[in-house]
Design an enzyme around this catalytic site. Structure first.
Site, PDB file in Angstrom:
ATOM      1  N   GLY A  42      -7.627  11.063 -10.188  1.00 51.89           N
ATOM      2  CA  GLY A  42      -7.356   9.605 -10.022  1.00 51.89           C
ATOM      3  C   GLY A  42      -8.963   8.995  -9.775  1.00 51.89           C
ATOM      4  O   GLY A  42      -9.846   9.681  -9.308  1.00 51.89           O
ATOM      5  N   GLU A  87      -7.245   3.336  11.083  1.00 51.21           N
ATOM      6  CA  GLU A  87      -7.997   3.335   9.847  1.00 51.21           C
ATOM      7  C   GLU A  87      -8.486   2.206   8.961  1.00 51.21           C
ATOM      8  O   GLU A  87      -8.033   1.164   9.231  1.00 51.21           O
ATOM      9  CB  GLU A  87      -7.119   4.195   8.791  1.00 51.21           C
ATOM     10  CG  GLU A  87      -5.751   3.419   8.567  1.00 51.21           C
ATOM     11  CD  GLU A  87      -5.564   2.898   7.407  1.00 51.21           C
ATOM     12  OE1 GLU A  87      -6.444   3.014   6.682  1.00 51.21           O
ATOM     13  OE2 GLU A  87      -4.322   2.324   7.090  1.00 51.21           O
ATOM     14  N   THR A 116       0.882  -1.172   0.236  1.00 55.11           N
ATOM     15  CA  THR A 116       0.153   0.026  -0.024  1.00 55.11           C
ATOM     16  C   THR A 116       0.848   1.283  -0.093  1.00 55.11           C
ATOM     17  O   THR A 116       2.084   1.076   0.112  1.00 55.11           O
ATOM     18  CB  THR A 116      -0.768   0.048   1.164  1.00 55.11           C
ATOM     19  OG1 THR A 116      -0.239   0.172   2.487  1.00 55.11           O
ATOM     20  CG2 THR A 116      -1.563  -1.332   1.549  1.00 55.11           C
ATOM     21  N   CYS A 117       0.236   2.510  -0.021  1.00 52.12           N
ATOM     22  CA  CYS A 117       1.204   3.588  -0.079  1.00 52.12           C
ATOM     23  C   CYS A 117       1.890   3.623   1.297  1.00 52.12           C
ATOM     24  O   CYS A 117       2.988   4.377   1.206  1.00 52.12           O
ATOM     25  CB  CYS A 117       0.258   4.807  -0.089  1.00 52.12           C
ATOM     26  SG  CYS A 117      -1.281   4.942   0.964  1.00 52.12           S
ATOM     27  N   ASN A 118       1.504   3.034   2.228  1.00 50.50           N
ATOM     28  CA  ASN A 118       2.401   3.277   3.792  1.00 50.50           C
ATOM     29  C   ASN A 118       3.260   1.944   4.012  1.00 50.50           C
ATOM     30  O   ASN A 118       3.808   1.915   4.877  1.00 50.50           O
ATOM     31  CB  ASN A 118       1.468   3.145   4.708  1.00 50.50           C
ATOM     32  CG  ASN A 118       1.008   4.785   4.954  1.00 50.50           C
ATOM     33  OD1 ASN A 118       1.690   5.724   4.496  1.00 50.50           O
ATOM     34  ND2 ASN A 118      -0.344   4.895   5.258  1.00 50.50           N
ATOM     35  N   ARG A 119       3.054   0.851   3.039  1.00 51.94           N
ATOM     36  CA  ARG A 119       3.970  -0.442   3.465  1.00 51.94           C
ATOM     37  C   ARG A 119       3.913  -1.235   2.292  1.00 51.94           C
ATOM     38  O   ARG A 119       3.184  -1.215   1.504  1.00 51.94           O
ATOM     39  CB  ARG A 119       3.201  -0.912   4.516  1.00 51.94           C
ATOM     40  CG  ARG A 119       1.871  -1.509   4.307  1.00 51.94           C
ATOM     41  CD  ARG A 119       1.190  -2.426   5.506  1.00 51.94           C
ATOM     42  NE  ARG A 119       0.584  -1.331   6.187  1.00 51.94           N
ATOM     43  CZ  ARG A 119       1.133  -1.008   7.630  1.00 51.94           C
ATOM     44  NH1 ARG A 119       2.201  -1.861   7.905  1.00 51.94           N
ATOM     45  NH2 ARG A 119       0.583  -0.050   8.404  1.00 51.94           N
ATOM     46  N   GLY A 151      -9.407   5.517  -8.370  1.00 49.73           N
ATOM     47  CA  GLY A 151      -9.028   4.293  -7.526  1.00 49.73           C
ATOM     48  C   GLY A 151      -9.782   4.343  -6.309  1.00 49.73           C
ATOM     49  O   GLY A 151     -10.796   5.170  -5.985  1.00 49.73           O
ATOM     50  N   SER A 164      -1.129   1.161  11.470  1.00 52.22           N
ATOM     51  CA  SER A 164      -1.255   1.901  10.537  1.00 52.22           C
ATOM     52  C   SER A 164      -0.905   3.248  10.971  1.00 52.22           C
ATOM     53  O   SER A 164      -0.813   3.562  12.218  1.00 52.22           O
ATOM     54  CB  SER A 164      -2.939   2.156  10.247  1.00 52.22           C
ATOM     55  OG  SER A 164      -3.445   0.931   9.408  1.00 52.22           O
ATOM     56  N   GLN A 169      -7.275  -3.615   1.598  1.00 49.59           N
ATOM     57  CA  GLN A 169      -5.969  -3.430   1.029  1.00 49.59           C
ATOM     58  C   GLN A 169      -5.418  -5.078   1.260  1.00 49.59           C
ATOM     59  O   GLN A 169      -4.856  -5.699   0.447  1.00 49.59           O
ATOM     60  CB  GLN A 169      -5.037  -2.616   1.403  1.00 49.59           C
ATOM     61  CG  GLN A 169      -5.346  -1.105   0.613  1.00 49.59           C
ATOM     62  CD  GLN A 169      -4.534  -0.057   1.447  1.00 49.59           C
ATOM     63  OE1 GLN A 169      -4.193   0.069   2.659  1.00 49.59           O
ATOM     64  NE2 GLN A 169      -4.397   1.151   0.823  1.00 49.59           N
TER      65      GLN A 169
END
Lengths: 266, 425
Positions: free
Chosen positions: B191, B116, B49-52, B193, B111, B122
């Site tokens: 976007g 969240e 994901t955007c963070n991991r 998505g 998170s 995801q």
């Protein structure tokens, strides 16, 4: 006897402004209510009455001593902040006005009642009135300056992502932009009163040879222009904020000059 | 089977590094397929994901999993040109920690914005990559199921997901600090998505909000815009749309910035108001130099997370409850994995006892008549069933506490008995 009462009222006012400041500090974290506490207006009325009594006591406008001048300036500043908050419905900057008022009262309380400012002793009703209106001008520019500084600080806080006390307490750039325009309007009006009375009462005022008069005139011109420029949150407000900060720096210089050397010394 | 994991997350890496680590869907499938063909891995799960970016493997031996993950990390560091703050080993977790890690991730405990909800979706879609690459083996699928169950339980049984804390919420909070309100503003979403859809969900309730969705594929933009009552366009319209935009939120999968300083500089000409740009993309969609322009306020994922962290008090209180659920689910998974190992052992034990009793009964066949022999056979079978039921049940229940070497000995013993039986026959 009257002097003891005035002294007591002076100290009480300092305490009351401290209480209002701490109350504002605590309540803003809990509520978004924009209404102003009637206690704040009550303290202002008490303050006004105390200065009127002081005027009666000395038989002139109370602007001759350090205590009187600082207390009068504090009264003007808190009144302007309260008026701004009432008109705009946003009291996010009131805490800073109350804080400044508290500091001025505290500073005034450190002087004795009879500690005179050189060359500003009220030796006539006309010069007293001129000095009185001059401090309205100082208060107006100070109020605008405080709002200018807050706008710039909030902008910096949002831009750099620093979510501290200012980010939490101040409402928004848009709202501060409205406040800053109102504040510059107040500053322009108060400077106009200052300059207008000095021209109108010219014959009774001591000849001006120091930096105070030219700076005051320049500030009036600047703030009148600022008050006329339309409001926006963009670069116009940025300019307005910086000009207000310049105004604040100028009135700090003027105030220091007046306290140190007297209002019209070279 | 032992689980191993490689953890590359926001807790260690800033956004500048995470955008180098980020893996697209195609890259993920290709990577997992390579694991299957080159390393013979049949159980793998990649949560990117955007963070991991977190990779979970199930292997027969723990050392094998660790070795593959170390190789993978070194390869990524070389290819994607990033460095890690400590040793490679520190980012690789062993069995228990790996299981706990995935459960915590899906629960939102790991998170950036505590609790969240996006992460659960995801994790849910991560199995599709494994299926596509044919590495969705039984063990990893079971762990994935446990993670989803755990995430749902944590959100429904604790207050960790309470309150409107999300990136969109953070963006709106900043918008309010700039514009003084969120109603009546012009929002531009770039976007189409999942993240864009989530942002649109938040914007739904805002009065008089004018929303425009721009996307590379106009078909997607049209679809999402019609659902949320927004205007739509292609990315070519960006320069025109941005002029009247108050808040721009971008969340595309573009590998390069799609908004540069020149574009914004042109949009600022004659503009009376500030412009809030929110970059939710990893890699980032907006050139970071835009931040230096006057009137522009640029926020990325890390900035918004810092803002929201200050409002997490109520969620922090839910952490102990959430951790209890994670621990319970971890134990359940542990019991399941041990049972996976116990089942053949128990079957073999039962079989060997049954075979031994059958043999003994067979010796009696000539001494008793047929009817009595049948009754004796039924009696012995019933007796065995009753006698074994309770001990085997206890054996299963204690599975997670049993020593691994003891289990291995039991397994070899049962295998030995099977061999002996065949020899006797």
């Amino acid at each position: 006897m009257l002097e003891i009462i005035t002294n007591g009222v002076g100290i009480t006012l300092t305490v009351l402004y401290g209480v209002l400041f701490s109350g504002e500090f605590r309540s803003r974290g809990l509520t978004r209510d924009s209404s102003i506490s009637p206690w704040a207006w009550l303290v202002v009325v008490v303050h006004l009455v105390a200065l009127i009594f002081r005027g009666i006591q000395i038989g002139a406008c109370p602007v001759g001593s350090h205590w009187e001048t600082l207390s009068l300036l504090a009264l003007f500043i808190v009144t302007m902040h309260l008026l701004l908050a009432s008109v705009s419905g946003d009291r996010c900057t009131l805490i800073f006005g109350l804080g400044l008022t508290f500091v001025l009262q505290l500073a005034g309380a450190s002087f004795s009642l009879g500690d005179q400012i050189q060359g500003q002793s009220p030796n006539g009703s006309i010069s007293s009135l001129h000095a009185f209106t001059a401090w309205i001008g100082v208060a107006g520019v100070t109020t605008a300056g405080v709002h200018g500084v807050l706008w710039l600080l909030l902008k910096r806080s949002i831009k750099t992502g620093q979510f501290g006390l200012l980010f939490t307490r101040l409402s928004s750039l848009e709202s501060l932009s409205r406040l800053i325009r109102l504040a510059t309007g107040i500053a322009a009006g108060s400077l106009a009163i200052t300059v207008g009375t000095s021209i109108f009462l010219g014959s009774g005022v001591e000849a001006s040879t120091g930096p105070v008069t030219p700076i005051s005139l320049a500030l009036m011109g600047l703030f009148v222009i600022l008050a006329l420029v339309p409001r926006s949150t963009g670069t116009v407000t940025e300019w307005r904020a910086w000009c207000s900060v310049v105004g604040l720096a100028s009135v700090i210089f003027i105030s220091a000059w007046v306290i140190q050397f007297g209002p019209h010394s070279r | 089977m032992r689980i191993s994991s490689l953890t590359l997350s926001h807790a260690v890496f800033p956004i500048e590094t995470r955008e180098k680590i980020a893996i697209s869907r195609e890259q993920a499938v290709s990577f997992l397929s390579n694991l299957r063909f080159k390393m013979e891995i049949e159980n793998a799960l990649l949560v990117s994901t955007c963070n991991r970016t977190e990779l979970f493997l199930a292997t027969e031996k723990q050392e094998r999993g660790r070795e593959i993950l170390e190789q993978t990390l070194r390869q990524w560091m070389r290819e994607r040109q990033f460095v890690i703050p400590g040793e490679v080993e520190e980012l690789i977790l062993e069995h228990q920690d790996s299981v706990t890690r995935l459960l915590r991730v899906s629960s939102g405990l790991e998170s950036q914005l505590l609790g969240e909800s996006e992460i659960l979706g995801q994790v849910r879609s991560a199995i599709e990559l494994s299926e596509e690459a044919q590495v969705a083996g039984t063990v990893i699928r079971k762990l994935w199921e446990k993670a989803l169950r755990c995430g749902k339980r944590v959100r429904s049984e604790t207050s960790i997901g309470d309150g409107a804390l999300s990136l969109a919420y953070g963006a709106l909070k900043v918008a309010k600090k700039i514009h003084g309100k969120v109603s009546g503003l012009h929002y531009c979403i770039i976007g189409a998505g999942d993240v864009a859809e989530l942002v649109l969900t938040h914007l739904q309730g805002i009065e008089d909000a004018r929303i425009t969705v721009l996307n590379r594929s106009q078909e997607h933009a049209e679809k999402i815009a019609s659902v949320y009552g927004a205007a739509q366009g292609s990315l070519d319209d960006l320069a025109d749309v941005i002029v009247n935009t108050d808040v721009l939120i971008s969340s595309t999968a573009s590998p390069h910035p799609i908004i540069d300083a020149d574009l914004i500089r042109k949009a600022l000409v004659g503009r009376p108001k500030g412009l809030l740009l929110v970059d939710l993309g990893v890699p980032r969609d907006i050139d970071s130099r835009v931040k230096d322009l006057p009137q522009v306020f640029l926020y990325n994922l890390d900035d918004l997370a810092r803002l929201i962290e200050e409002n997490l008090d109520s969620r922090q209180e839910a952490i102990p409850g959430a951790e209890e659920i994670v621990e319970h689910e971890r134990q359940q998974f542990q019991i399941w994995t041990v049972n996976q190992q116990l089942d053949p052992i128990i079957r073999a034990l039962r079989k060997s006892i049954e075979v031994a009793s059958e043999q003994e009964l067979e010796l009696l066949r000539d001494d008793v008549d047929g009817e009595l022999h049948t009754k004796l056979t039924d009696l012995v079978r019933g007796l065995l069933k009753r006698a074994l039921h309770r001990p085997l049940k206890e054996f299963r229940a204690a599975g997670s506490q049993l020593n691994l070497s003891f289990l291995n000995r039991l397994e070899s013993l049962s295998q030995q008995e099977s061999v002996d039986e065949e020899d006797q026959r």
